[in-house]
Design an enzyme around this catalytic site. Structure first.
Site, PDB file in Angstrom:
ATOM      1  N   ARG A 222       0.825  -1.219   0.000  1.00  0.00           N
ATOM      2  CA  ARG A 222       0.000   0.000   0.000  1.00  0.00           C
ATOM      3  C   ARG A 222       0.855   1.263   0.000  1.00  0.00           C
ATOM      4  O   ARG A 222       0.466   2.280   0.587  1.00  0.00           O
ATOM      5  CB  ARG A 222      -0.978   0.021   1.179  1.00  0.00           C
ATOM      6  CG  ARG A 222      -1.749  -1.261   1.378  1.00  0.00           C
ATOM      7  CD  ARG A 222      -2.460  -1.707   0.141  1.00  0.00           C
ATOM      8  NE  ARG A 222      -3.159  -2.963   0.309  1.00  0.00           N
ATOM      9  CZ  ARG A 222      -3.744  -3.606  -0.698  1.00  0.00           C
ATOM     10  NH1 ARG A 222      -3.693  -3.141  -1.924  1.00  0.00           N
ATOM     11  NH2 ARG A 222      -4.381  -4.730  -0.494  1.00  0.00           N
TER      12      ARG A 222
ATOM     13  N   ASN B 251       2.377  -7.589   7.861  1.00  0.00           N
ATOM     14  CA  ASN B 251       2.424  -8.934   7.270  1.00  0.00           C
ATOM     15  C   ASN B 251       3.906  -9.297   7.257  1.00  0.00           C
ATOM     16  O   ASN B 251       4.589  -9.189   6.254  1.00  0.00           O
ATOM     17  CB  ASN B 251       1.845  -8.927   5.857  1.00  0.00           C
ATOM     18  CG  ASN B 251       0.366  -8.556   5.878  1.00  0.00           C
ATOM     19  OD1 ASN B 251      -0.374  -8.989   6.754  1.00  0.00           O
ATOM     20  ND2 ASN B 251      -0.055  -7.731   4.946  1.00  0.00           N
TER      21      ASN B 251
ATOM     22  N   LYS C  31       0.380  -8.463  14.041  1.00  0.00           N
ATOM     23  CA  LYS C  31      -0.880  -8.781  13.347  1.00  0.00           C
ATOM     24  C   LYS C  31      -1.031 -10.287  13.473  1.00  0.00           C
ATOM     25  O   LYS C  31      -0.258 -11.040  12.882  1.00  0.00           O
ATOM     26  CB  LYS C  31      -0.784  -8.361  11.886  1.00  0.00           C
ATOM     27  CG  LYS C  31      -1.950  -8.829  11.009  1.00  0.00           C
ATOM     28  CD  LYS C  31      -1.833  -8.242   9.597  1.00  0.00           C
ATOM     29  CE  LYS C  31      -2.955  -8.721   8.687  1.00  0.00           C
ATOM     30  NZ  LYS C  31      -2.889  -8.101   7.352  1.00  0.00           N
TER      31      LYS C  31
ATOM     32  N   GLU D  57      -6.342 -12.172   8.366  1.00  0.00           N
ATOM     33  CA  GLU D  57      -5.985 -12.303   6.951  1.00  0.00           C
ATOM     34  C   GLU D  57      -4.867 -13.325   6.735  1.00  0.00           C
ATOM     35  O   GLU D  57      -3.891 -13.079   6.037  1.00  0.00           O
ATOM     36  CB  GLU D  57      -5.579 -10.944   6.381  1.00  0.00           C
ATOM     37  CG  GLU D  57      -6.706  -9.926   6.449  1.00  0.00           C
ATOM     38  CD  GLU D  57      -6.403  -8.595   5.771  1.00  0.00           C
ATOM     39  OE1 GLU D  57      -5.229  -8.194   5.759  1.00  0.00           O
ATOM     40  OE2 GLU D  57      -7.350  -7.981   5.266  1.00  0.00           O
TER      41      GLU D  57
ATOM     42  N   ARG E 223     -18.645  -8.341   9.194  1.00  0.00           N
ATOM     43  CA  ARG E 223     -17.236  -8.110   9.500  1.00  0.00           C
ATOM     44  C   ARG E 223     -17.048  -6.927  10.465  1.00  0.00           C
ATOM     45  O   ARG E 223     -16.109  -6.895  11.256  1.00  0.00           O
ATOM     46  CB  ARG E 223     -16.486  -7.869   8.182  1.00  0.00           C
ATOM     47  CG  ARG E 223     -15.044  -7.500   8.375  1.00  0.00           C
ATOM     48  CD  ARG E 223     -14.300  -7.540   7.055  1.00  0.00           C
ATOM     49  NE  ARG E 223     -13.186  -6.625   7.065  1.00  0.00           N
ATOM     50  CZ  ARG E 223     -12.483  -6.291   5.997  1.00  0.00           C
ATOM     51  NH1 ARG E 223     -12.784  -6.808   4.820  1.00  0.00           N
ATOM     52  NH2 ARG E 223     -11.483  -5.451   6.076  1.00  0.00           N
TER      53      ARG E 223
ATOM     54  N   LYS F 139      -7.855   0.134  14.421  1.00  0.00           N
ATOM     55  CA  LYS F 139      -8.018   1.041  13.277  1.00  0.00           C
ATOM     56  C   LYS F 139      -9.119   2.047  13.579  1.00  0.00           C
ATOM     57  O   LYS F 139     -10.025   1.770  14.372  1.00  0.00           O
ATOM     58  CB  LYS F 139      -8.374   0.256  12.010  1.00  0.00           C
ATOM     59  CG  LYS F 139      -7.186  -0.507  11.429  1.00  0.00           C
ATOM     60  CD  LYS F 139      -7.500  -1.113  10.056  1.00  0.00           C
ATOM     61  CE  LYS F 139      -6.298  -1.892   9.547  1.00  0.00           C
ATOM     62  NZ  LYS F 139      -6.497  -2.483   8.203  1.00  0.00           N
TER      63      LYS F 139
ATOM     64  N   ASP G  20     -12.133  -0.861   7.287  1.00  0.00           N
ATOM     65  CA  ASP G  20     -10.747  -0.790   6.807  1.00  0.00           C
ATOM     66  C   ASP G  20     -10.420   0.534   6.136  1.00  0.00           C
ATOM     67  O   ASP G  20     -10.340   0.577   4.914  1.00  0.00           O
ATOM     68  CB  ASP G  20     -10.508  -1.954   5.825  1.00  0.00           C
ATOM     69  CG  ASP G  20      -9.033  -2.191   5.585  1.00  0.00           C
ATOM     70  OD1 ASP G  20      -8.224  -1.561   6.267  1.00  0.00           O
ATOM     71  OD2 ASP G  20      -8.713  -3.013   4.713  1.00  0.00           O
TER      72      ASP G  20
ATOM     73  N   GLU H 122      -4.944   3.509  15.217  1.00  0.00           N
ATOM     74  CA  GLU H 122      -4.213   3.272  13.964  1.00  0.00           C
ATOM     75  C   GLU H 122      -4.923   3.992  12.827  1.00  0.00           C
ATOM     76  O   GLU H 122      -6.034   3.631  12.448  1.00  0.00           O
ATOM     77  CB  GLU H 122      -4.113   1.767  13.657  1.00  0.00           C
ATOM     78  CG  GLU H 122      -3.366   1.482  12.350  1.00  0.00           C
ATOM     79  CD  GLU H 122      -3.178  -0.013  12.061  1.00  0.00           C
ATOM     80  OE1 GLU H 122      -2.822  -0.770  12.993  1.00  0.00           O
ATOM     81  OE2 GLU H 122      -3.414  -0.424  10.913  1.00  0.00           O
TER      82      GLU H 122
ATOM     83  N   GLU I  56      -4.583   4.189   0.680  1.00  0.00           N
ATOM     84  CA  GLU I  56      -4.981   2.956   0.000  1.00  0.00           C
ATOM     85  C   GLU I  56      -6.367   3.073  -0.628  1.00  0.00           C
ATOM     86  O   GLU I  56      -6.609   2.561  -1.714  1.00  0.00           O
ATOM     87  CB  GLU I  56      -4.956   1.803   1.016  1.00  0.00           C
ATOM     88  CG  GLU I  56      -5.479   0.489   0.482  1.00  0.00           C
ATOM     89  CD  GLU I  56      -5.471  -0.627   1.528  1.00  0.00           C
ATOM     90  OE1 GLU I  56      -4.990  -0.404   2.654  1.00  0.00           O
ATOM     91  OE2 GLU I  56      -5.950  -1.724   1.200  1.00  0.00           O
TER      92      GLU I  56
ATOM     93  N   HIS J 206     -16.268   0.318   0.841  1.00  0.00           N
ATOM     94  CA  HIS J 206     -15.637  -0.872   0.280  1.00  0.00           C
ATOM     95  C   HIS J 206     -16.118  -1.166  -1.133  1.00  0.00           C
ATOM     96  O   HIS J 206     -16.486  -2.301  -1.461  1.00  0.00           O
ATOM     97  CB  HIS J 206     -15.907  -2.080   1.189  1.00  0.00           C
ATOM     98  CG  HIS J 206     -14.730  -3.011   1.274  1.00  0.00           C
ATOM     99  ND1 HIS J 206     -14.220  -3.645   0.172  1.00  0.00           N
ATOM    100  CD2 HIS J 206     -13.953  -3.394   2.317  1.00  0.00           C
ATOM    101  CE1 HIS J 206     -13.185  -4.385   0.550  1.00  0.00           C
ATOM    102  NE2 HIS J 206     -12.985  -4.238   1.840  1.00  0.00           N
TER     103      HIS J 206
ATOM    104  N   TRP K 232     -15.140  -9.781   1.279  1.00  0.00           N
ATOM    105  CA  TRP K 232     -14.156  -9.103   0.435  1.00  0.00           C
ATOM    106  C   TRP K 232     -14.847  -8.448  -0.765  1.00  0.00           C
ATOM    107  O   TRP K 232     -14.253  -7.707  -1.508  1.00  0.00           O
ATOM    108  CB  TRP K 232     -13.088 -10.099  -0.069  1.00  0.00           C
ATOM    109  CG  TRP K 232     -12.037 -10.396   0.950  1.00  0.00           C
ATOM    110  CD1 TRP K 232     -11.843  -9.733   2.122  1.00  0.00           C
ATOM    111  CD2 TRP K 232     -11.021 -11.408   0.883  1.00  0.00           C
ATOM    112  NE1 TRP K 232     -10.768 -10.267   2.802  1.00  0.00           N
ATOM    113  CE2 TRP K 232     -10.248 -11.306   2.059  1.00  0.00           C
ATOM    114  CE3 TRP K 232     -10.696 -12.397  -0.048  1.00  0.00           C
ATOM    115  CZ2 TRP K 232      -9.166 -12.142   2.335  1.00  0.00           C
ATOM    116  CZ3 TRP K 232      -9.617 -13.228   0.221  1.00  0.00           C
ATOM    117  CH2 TRP K 232      -8.864 -13.101   1.404  1.00  0.00           C
TER     118      TRP K 232
HETATM  119  C1  BDP Z   1      -5.766  -3.679   4.572  1.00  0.00           C
HETATM  120  C2  BDP Z   1      -4.759  -3.759   3.487  1.00  0.00           C
HETATM  121  C3  BDP Z   1      -3.767  -4.873   3.655  1.00  0.00           C
HETATM  122  C4  BDP Z   1      -3.221  -4.855   5.068  1.00  0.00           C
HETATM  123  C5  BDP Z   1      -4.348  -4.931   6.062  1.00  0.00           C
HETATM  124  C6  BDP Z   1      -3.889  -4.750   7.505  1.00  0.00           C
HETATM  125  O1  BDP Z   1      -5.439  -3.916   2.256  1.00  0.00           O
HETATM  126  O2  BDP Z   1      -2.766  -4.699   2.699  1.00  0.00           O
HETATM  127  O3  BDP Z   1      -2.333  -5.906   5.276  1.00  0.00           O
HETATM  128  O4  BDP Z   1      -5.263  -3.907   5.840  1.00  0.00           O
HETATM  129  O5  BDP Z   1      -4.087  -3.650   8.023  1.00  0.00           O
HETATM  130  O6  BDP Z   1      -6.191  -2.354   4.578  1.00  0.00           O
HETATM  131  O7  BDP Z   1      -3.372  -5.660   8.106  1.00  0.00           O
END
Ligand code: BDP
Length: 696
Positions: free
Chosen positions: A165, A207, A284, A288, A332, A356, A361, A383, A389, A516, A538
């Site tokens: 991102r 990640n 994290k 995901e 979600r 967040k 998101d 956060e 993004e 989204h 998603w």
């Molecule tokens: C999403 C993003 C992804 C991130 C994820 C996160 O698309 O790339 O890894 O959040 O915050 O917004 O872990």
């Protein structure tokens, strides 16, 4: 003769041209000569010579000489108008470890500006604040201290130099050539961050790869830590929960397993041997596809507390609440709350839960995350995403200060009491720890952030992390004055444009609380039609639920009931579609196309008109900018004009594609006077962007 004249002219032109290009590298630390006649100090007086005091002196020298056009000397005693840096011998309680005091006075018959603090870092912050105050025309005298303890950037940077991102080039961290290569840019990074009070940085992507915890990478990280230390910036690492298996050869990463605990303890000791002021881990987990304690039937706090124990009182664990699972069929929006709220009060004292700003998101607009009102016994770290993004990458102008402020000012009614704004929760008055993190928008681009206006988002994040109750408008004003010019003919219209810009983006991408709707993977352009992804949540269709009857996500009791995760009083903000702020309407309600909005128009018309308004406003931004030409250097003027051109074109794309798609659902005619989409829905659906930046 003529030749000679030409040559002389060329030489004069060369000398008159700026010594360096106006490419944005200097950010808000440009220090161009001030027009005002205010006499500025001519010397800097400091007794100590620690690395941090040296940095403060160097910055004052650079700043004051730039602003006054004069040489600035450094002295031990006052014999000219001076700035005097003094570390207080008797600590001043109100200043804490990072605050400062600036006062004008006289000494040895000379006018002086005294910067005083309990610590060296307070002096550095004071030096930056003083320079800012001169440039923005604020009175010199002030006392200030940060309201939040951990003010961190989160880099989603990968070890291969890509940035998840990231839209500003490659990662700043040259892992390949570190630890030997010490890019001077690292010092400028630290200066810029210190100038806005940022005191920590997480170097690697959430990640995470386990490799970042191996000895060679720790040696590389240690060089960055050494470079940042004088600027008060500690480094942190994202930790991959399964590292004991991947690096340690263990069979499990179960947080209750003694061998796993011992592995992390030894790893923490190894890190502290190399980086004595290492800040701690960001994690994290179970989100995901990332490994986590739940893989072993354990809880989030089992995982977080195990790492907290390994760090001991040397560092903190920032455990992310961004979790959602494929197996959970529920909305979600509700998952983080369901997983974390029951564990309030069970985290170790050196753990913060990082939440967040909203429950989905980083959408162009989100209601504040319900967890902010629901975990009074746990320090909750905010956060925000600085990198855009979901708001047009670095190509669209969207000033996020206004977004952050909107979230921070919202009242959570924590414990059923009024006055518990998100800002107050984040300030964490009942907790020893508090924090705010921003997912960085910085890369190797010369202008750092991918576009000039995106620098303002980095700036605003830092200023609001320092004081979450600060004003986005004031912050934009400061930034515009320092980055461009204090001329009000520039500042007033540009700040107005900035303050409106994120609203404009929300209007042409996700109006009336839609969210989204971005296309798969890259999240750049519109993809409201997407319905083919592995997990329902998603898919954009999961979020807008449009059919021939209506549109929106019912999160009231008749729907997913996510609304009930907010305090009863906060629920009132959004419970009644008739009285609520319609900018959140379809986030909480599924309504018929005929639903009568506050304007008196049916929902369908309102939706189309909002898309249309957003696209028109995006186009109009170009005109405002064109009028700024006399006040801006040619280089930045042009660069901004071209990104605004892209934005206008793409706002129209968003508008056209979205209207075409929703019209295929509503089956209704466009309101009178609204232009039809330029191309067919199939055309918009056919567009693909396999090489869009930031997508890994
Ligand atoms: C999403 C993003 C992804 C991130 C994820 C996160 O698309 O790339 O890894 O959040 O915050 O917004 O872990």
């Amino acid at each position: 003769m003529r030749r000679l004249i030409h040559a002389l002219c060329a030489l004069v032109c060369l000398l008159a041209a700026p010594a360096f290009a106006e490419d944005g590298y200097d950010l808000w630390l440009r220090y161009k000569p001030l027009a005002s006649a205010e006499p500025l100090p001519r010397a800097i007086v400091a007794q100590d010579n620690t690395p941090t005091v040296k940095a403060a002196v160097a910055e004052l020298q650079r700043g004051l000489s730039g602003l006054s056009g004069r040489r600035i000397s450094v002295a031990k005693n006052v014999s000219a108008p001076s700035v005097v840096l003094t570390r207080l011998t008797t600590p001043e309680a109100g200043l804490g470890n990072e605050g400062y005091m600036i006062r004008e006075g006289r000494q040895n018959g000379q006018p002086v500006v005294r910067i005083r603090a309990n610590s060296d870092i307070g002096l550095l912050y004071g030096a930056f604040a003083y320079l800012r105050r001169i440039q923005t025309g604020a009175t010199t005298d002030t006392t200030d201290a940060p309201k939040v303890r951990l003010r961190l950037l989160n880099h989603w940077d990968n070890l291969d130099g890509t940035v998840e991102r990231g839209y500003a080039g490659a990662s700043l961290w040259d892992w390949w050539r570190l630890p030997d290569l010490q890019d001077p840019r690292y010092t400028d990074y630290a200066r810029a961050n210190a100038s806005i009070g940022i005191n920590g940085t997480v170097l690697n992507n959430v990640n995470a790869k386990a490799a970042s915890l191996t000895a060679p990478y720790l040696d590389k990280a240690a060089v960055l830590a050494d470079t940042f230390r004088p600027y008060g910036i500690r480094i942190y690492l994202s930790a991959r929960f399964s590292a004991p298996i991947e690096l340690g050869g263990l069979k499990t990463a179960d947080p209750l397993d003694p061998a796993v605990r011992a592995w992390w303890k030894a790893k923490a000791d190894e890190i502290y041997a190399k980086i004595p002021d290492f800040g701690g881990f960001l994690v994290k987990a179970n989100s995901e596809g990332q490994p986590g304690p739940q893989d072993y039937g354990r809880t989030h706090e089992d995982g977080a507390n195990m790492l907290a124990e390994a760090l001991g009182n040397r560092g903190v664990v920032m455990w992310r609440a961004f979790v959602y699972k494929a197996e959970v069929a529920d909305d979600r929006h509700k998952q983080a709350y369901s997983e974390f709220k029951p564990h309030d009060g069970q985290f170790a004292p050196n753990v913060l839960v990082q939440v967040k700003n909203g429950a989905i998101d980083f959408q162009p607009r989100e209601p504040f995350h319900p967890l902010f009102g629901a975990m009074p016994k746990t320090p909750l770290m905010m956060e925000f995403q600085i990198t855009k993004e979901y708001l047009g990458f670095a190509t669209h102008l969207a000033y996020l200060g206004q977004y952050y402020e909107e979230t921070l000012r919202a009242d959570t009614f924590q414990n059923g009491q009024t006055g518990w704004s998100v800002a107050r929760v984040v300030e964490g008055e009942h907790h020893a720890l508090s924090g705010m993190a921003g997912v960085a928008n910085i890369g190797t681009d010369r202008n750092w952030s991918g576009s000039h206006f995106d620098q303002a988002n980095w700036y605003a994040f830092g200023r609001l992390a320092w004081n979450p109750q600060g004003s986005a408008h004031d912050i934009a004003t400061e930034w515009a004055k320092m980055t461009f010019t204090p001329d009000p003919r520039f500042v007033t219209p540009v700040v107005a444009l900035m303050m409106r810009s994120r609203e404009t983006v929300a209007d042409y991408m996700t109006p009336l609380g839609l969210h989204h709707l971005m296309d798969t993977g890259h999240h750049y352009g519109p993809g409201p039609w997407v319905d083919n992804l592995g997990r329902p949540d998603w898919n954009p269709v999961y979020y807008h639920k449009a059919d021939d009857k209506g549109i929106g996500f019912d999160r009231t009791r008749t729907g997913s009931d996510a609304l009930s995760q907010y305090d009863l009083q906060a629920q009132k903000f959004w419970a009644d579609p008739k009285s609520m702020d319609e900018r959140y309407l379809l986030w909480f309600h599924h309504l018929s196309w005929d639903y009568k909005t506050r304007s008196g128009r049916p929902l369908w018309d309102e939706l189309v008109l909002t898309y249309d308004k957003g696209a028109k406003e995006a186009a109009a931004m170009q005109q405002t900018w064109a009028e700024m030409k006399p006040y801006v250097d040619a280089e930045r003027f042009k660069a901004i004009a071209s990104t605004l051109r892209i934005q206008a074109r793409e706002a129209k794309w968003w508008r056209d594609a979205s209207i075409a798609y929703f019209q295929s659902k509503s089956g209704r005619p466009l309101p009178a006077g609204v232009a039809a989409p330029e191309k067919s829905l199939d055309y918009y659906k056919s567009l693909t962007f396999p090489y869009a930046p930031g997508h890994h």
